[in-house]
Design a protein around this motif. Structure first.
Motif, short mmCIF file in Angstrom:
data_model
loop_
_atom_site.label_atom_id
_atom_site.label_comp_id
_atom_site.label_asym_id
_atom_site.label_seq_id
_atom_site.Cartn_x
_atom_site.Cartn_y
_atom_site.Cartn_z
N PRO A 180 34.62 43.96 34.78
CA PRO A 180 33.09 45.04 35.11
C PRO A 180 32.22 45.30 34.23
N THR A 181 31.17 45.67 34.81
CA THR A 181 29.40 45.16 33.71
C THR A 181 29.61 47.17 34.29
N HIS A 200 36.47 45.12 39.25
CA HIS A 200 35.36 43.93 39.01
C HIS A 200 33.78 44.06 38.97
N SER A 201 33.07 43.20 39.03
CA SER A 201 31.79 42.95 39.02
C SER A 201 31.85 41.81 39.81
N ARG A 261 29.60 52.84 40.67
CA ARG A 261 28.43 53.17 40.14
C ARG A 261 28.22 54.15 40.80
N ASP A 274 27.31 46.67 36.93
CA ASP A 274 28.45 46.16 38.48
C ASP A 274 29.40 46.57 37.87
N ARG A 275 29.79 47.63 38.38
CA ARG A 275 31.69 47.89 38.72
C ARG A 275 32.10 48.02 39.72
N ASN A 312 31.61 50.88 45.14
CA ASN A 312 30.67 50.50 44.30
C ASN A 312 31.00 51.63 43.23
N ARG A 371 32.91 43.90 49.16
CA ARG A 371 32.34 42.34 48.22
C ARG A 371 33.72 41.32 48.50
#
Length: 125
Positions: free
Chosen positions: A45-46, A35-36, A115, A49-50, A113, A122
Motif C-alpha cells: 500500500p502507498t 495492497h496497491s 483512501r 493507492d491502498r 478503496n 481489483r
C-alpha cells in the motif's frame, strides 16, 4: 490502519442480540489483503493507492453469488460451466472443476478503496 483491522475483526466476531423476527449474523470464512494495484498483481500500500480486498469462500460466497446475478461476460475460464458475477466492489466466481479437496466451488472478493471508502474490487490487472 491497525484501528481498521480491529474494527473489521470486531465486526466479524460481534453478534448483536436479535429478536425472533430478525436474521442472525453468520460466521464467515474469509481472508483479507491490504495492497496497491490489483489483488492479482499487488504491491505494498502507498500514500496514493491502498485498498482492502476480502476473499470469501464456501456457503457465504454462494449466498453472495446467488444474490448479485446475472452472470457477467466474457468469462475468464475456458470451462463453459464456470460463471462470474460482478457488482461494483464485489466479484464472485463459480468454478465447476475443483483442483483439490480444500477448494470451494464459490469464491467472492469484496474490495474497498481505503483512501476514498468507495467500493473497489481489483481482482484482475
Amino acid at each position: 490502519m491497525h484501528k481498521l483491522l480491529i474494527f473489521v475483526a470486531g465486526a466479524l466476531a460481534f453478534s448483536p442480540p436479535t429478536r425472533a423476527d430478525e436474521r442472525e449474523w453468520d460466521r464467515l470464512r474469509a481472508r483479507y489483503l491490504i495492497h496497491s494495484g490489483s489483488a492479482t498483481y499487488l504491491g505494498a500500500p502507498t500514500k496514493m493507492d491502498r485498498a482492502l480486498t476480502v476473499v470469501i469462500d464456501g456457503k457465504a460466497a454462494k449466498e453472495i453469488f446467488d444474490l448479485i446475478g446475472p452472470n457477467s461476460s466474457p468469462q475468464c475460464s475456458p470451462d463453459k460451466r464456470d460463471k462470474e458475477r460482478r457488482k461494483k466492489g464485489v466479484e464472485c466466481i463459480f468454478t465447476a472443476q475443483l483442483d483439490g479437496p480444500k477448494d470451494f466451488h464459490y469464491r467472492c472478493w469484496i474490495g474497498i478503496n481505503l483512501r476514498t471508502g468507495d467500493a473497489d474490487a481489483r481482482i484482475a490487472g
